[in-house]
Design an enzyme around this catalytic site. Structure first.
Site, short mmCIF file in Angstrom:
data_model
loop_
_atom_site.label_atom_id
_atom_site.label_comp_id
_atom_site.label_asym_id
_atom_site.label_seq_id
_atom_site.Cartn_x
_atom_site.Cartn_y
_atom_site.Cartn_z
N ASN A 74 103.95 -39.75 53.77
CA ASN A 74 103.03 -41.31 54.01
C ASN A 74 101.51 -40.87 53.15
OD1 ASN A 74 102.38 -43.83 54.83
ND2 ASN A 74 101.02 -42.98 56.44
N HIS A 100 102.84 -48.15 56.20
CA HIS A 100 102.81 -49.68 55.74
C HIS A 100 104.20 -49.73 54.68
CE1 HIS A 100 98.91 -49.93 57.02
NE2 HIS A 100 98.86 -51.11 56.42
#
Length: 282
Positions: free
Chosen positions: A176, A146
């Site tokens: 991440n 994201h």
């Protein structure tokens, strides 16, 4: 346009020089912006475009990020979601940047949302030739990372939108799930402490040897996040998108030079030149 066409010559400038601290200590660091003497004055920038009316409040001085590298502008399309704004590239099949305006209230609402959607999906407003697909990421060895995090979303509709692949880049998995997640949490904590932040996040393609997932989605060499706190200051993080996770804390001016994107065109030159005392997230 070749993938090399969007790469920047400044890749040689990526060197780690910032002081590193443990991620476990970041929550205690809230006074980092007080030494910055940034101003909220809105200087005009020729390459900046006015924000669309529906997304104007997401951007400081109602001014969208500016593309300083004209090659990045090829085949781009803006999207205005409820909680974030995107400039998407059909060359990379990723966002070039994603902008948010976080407030203390929005952070509290996000923390109160107990469930997350987790339904990644291709962006229906893009034709298949221009967008990333779930199949591109499957078995790639990269996470679907994201740019506007799910953890910033305060209701189920916004959370679902955050799982659009238009908001996603191929991201190294350990980065991440660890340091990048710590950075996202740090920005929310900082917002809760200081009241509001403007946040712009994106990928950087600063390498001559980039790969594509499934021959389609370009994998960034770095990812970055810039923040601006009105009346306090601005700065940014850049980290290599690999297992080395080489973090840097940089000024907005340096970020713009390296990525070809100025996240906050309305800030004056002095504000953009300041290097903040941000932590890094090894």
């Amino acid at each position: 346009m070749t993938q090399a066409g969007i790469c920047l010559d400044q890749r040689r400038m990526y060197r780690v020089h910032s002081t590193k601290i443990k991620a476990s200590a970041i929550r205690a660091v809230f006074g980092i912006l007080t030494a910055l003497l940034a101003t909220t004055s809105a200087c005009s920038v020729e390459t900046a475009a006015p924000a669309s009316p529906t997304c104007a409040s997401i951007h400081p001085a109602r001014t969208t990020p500016a593309l300083l590298n004209p090659k990045l502008a090829t085949s781009t399309r803006p999207f205005c979601f409820h909680a974030f704004a995107i400039l998407h590239s059909s060359v990379t099949r990723t966002p070039l940047y994603v902008a948010e305006h976080l407030t203390r209230a929005s952070v509290e609402a996000a923390r109160a949302l107990n469930t997350r959607d987790n339904r990644f999906h291709a962006e229906p407003q893009l034709i298949p030739a221009e967008r990333g697909e779930l199949a591109d990421y499957r078995g790639s060895g990269f996470d679907r990372g994201h740019m506007a995090p799910s953890g910033d979303m305060g209701n189920t509709a916004d959370d679902y939108e955050s799982f659009s692949l238009a908001n996603i880049v191929p991201q190294d998995g350990p980065l991440n799930r660890n340091g990048w997640a710590d950075l996202e949490g740090y920005v929310r904590d900082l917002t809760g402490k200081l009241g509001e932040t403007y946040v712009v996040t994106g990928p950087a393609f600063a390498s001559g040897n980039l790969k594509r997932l499934n021959g389609r989605v370009l994998v960034p060499s770095h990812v970055w996040k810039a923040i601006y706190v009105p009346g306090q200051g601005a700065g940014a993080w850049i980290v290599s998108n690999d297992r080395q996770q080489q973090w840097e804390v940089v000024s907005i001016a340096t970020l713009a030079a390296r990525t070809g994107i100025d996240p906050f065109p309305s800030l004056d030159r002095a504000a953009k030149a300041k290097v903040p005392a941000f932590p890094t997230f090894d």
